[in-house]
Design a protein around this motif. Sequence first.
Motif, mmCIF file in Angstrom:
data_model
loop_
_atom_site.group_PDB
_atom_site.id
_atom_site.type_symbol
_atom_site.label_atom_id
_atom_site.label_comp_id
_atom_site.label_asym_id
_atom_site.label_seq_id
_atom_site.Cartn_x
_atom_site.Cartn_y
_atom_site.Cartn_z
ATOM 1 N N PRO A 82 0.818 -1.227 0.000
ATOM 2 C CA PRO A 82 0.000 0.000 0.000
ATOM 3 C C PRO A 82 0.846 1.270 0.000
ATOM 4 O O PRO A 82 0.455 2.271 -0.616
ATOM 5 N N GLU A 83 1.995 1.240 0.644
ATOM 6 C CA GLU A 83 2.858 2.421 0.674
ATOM 7 C C GLU A 83 3.520 2.719 -0.667
ATOM 8 O O GLU A 83 4.179 3.748 -0.819
ATOM 9 N N ASP A 84 3.358 1.853 -1.650
ATOM 10 C CA ASP A 84 3.844 2.138 -2.998
ATOM 11 C C ASP A 84 2.845 2.994 -3.780
ATOM 12 O O ASP A 84 3.149 3.426 -4.899
ATOM 13 N N THR A 85 1.689 3.238 -3.208
ATOM 14 C CA THR A 85 0.679 4.054 -3.874
ATOM 15 C C THR A 85 1.196 5.460 -4.116
ATOM 16 O O THR A 85 1.660 6.131 -3.189
ATOM 17 N N ALA A 86 1.144 5.897 -5.377
ATOM 18 C CA ALA A 86 1.664 7.213 -5.757
ATOM 19 C C ALA A 86 1.425 7.422 -7.245
ATOM 20 O O ALA A 86 1.045 6.495 -7.962
ATOM 21 N N VAL A 87 1.676 8.641 -7.689
ATOM 22 C CA VAL A 87 1.801 8.901 -9.122
ATOM 23 C C VAL A 87 3.257 8.637 -9.492
ATOM 24 O O VAL A 87 4.166 9.172 -8.843
ATOM 25 N N TYR A 88 3.458 7.826 -10.509
ATOM 26 C CA TYR A 88 4.797 7.469 -10.939
ATOM 27 C C TYR A 88 5.149 8.229 -12.214
ATOM 28 O O TYR A 88 4.356 8.283 -13.155
ATOM 29 N N TYR A 89 6.356 8.787 -12.215
ATOM 30 C CA TYR A 89 6.841 9.570 -13.340
ATOM 31 C C TYR A 89 8.128 8.969 -13.883
ATOM 32 O O TYR A 89 8.950 8.459 -13.112
ATOM 33 N N CYS A 90 8.330 9.083 -15.179
ATOM 34 C CA CYS A 90 9.644 8.773 -15.725
ATOM 35 C C CYS A 90 10.320 10.070 -16.143
ATOM 36 O O CYS A 90 9.651 11.088 -16.393
ATOM 37 N N ALA A 91 11.624 10.050 -16.195
ATOM 38 C CA ALA A 91 12.393 11.233 -16.540
ATOM 39 C C ALA A 91 13.691 10.830 -17.207
ATOM 40 O O ALA A 91 14.168 9.701 -17.043
#
Length: 122
Positions: A88-97
């Motif tokens: 659950p703590e992996d919940t987030a918006v993920y971005y690449c750069a």
Amino acid sequence: QGQLVESGGGLVQAGGSLRLSCAASGRSFSGYAMGWFRQAPGKEREFVAAITWSAGNTYYTESVKGRFTISRNNAKNTVALQMNSLKPEDTAVYYCAAGSLRALQLVMGDYWGQGTQVTVSS
């Protein structure tokens, strides 16, 4: 103008897996390191993983080591993040750069995607 577009986010139960993909276009990303980052509500954006241009070296934040794997396909201009044993703590918006390795490790980059939501239910 370079462009990065993420895909593959979604809702998954704890313990499950997701594979994120980032497609690069608009310019050559030759020589650029690529990275994945995430930002949870109310928190700062954080470094998750990075991979060098040659894919010879990978780097991970401690909390995802052994669970996440970053890879890239330079012929297809893509970078992926395989996420296993999600919590659950992996919940987030993920971005690449894309940028220099040092910049990415400082949560900086020359090019950023728009992000994809990952939600892990308990």
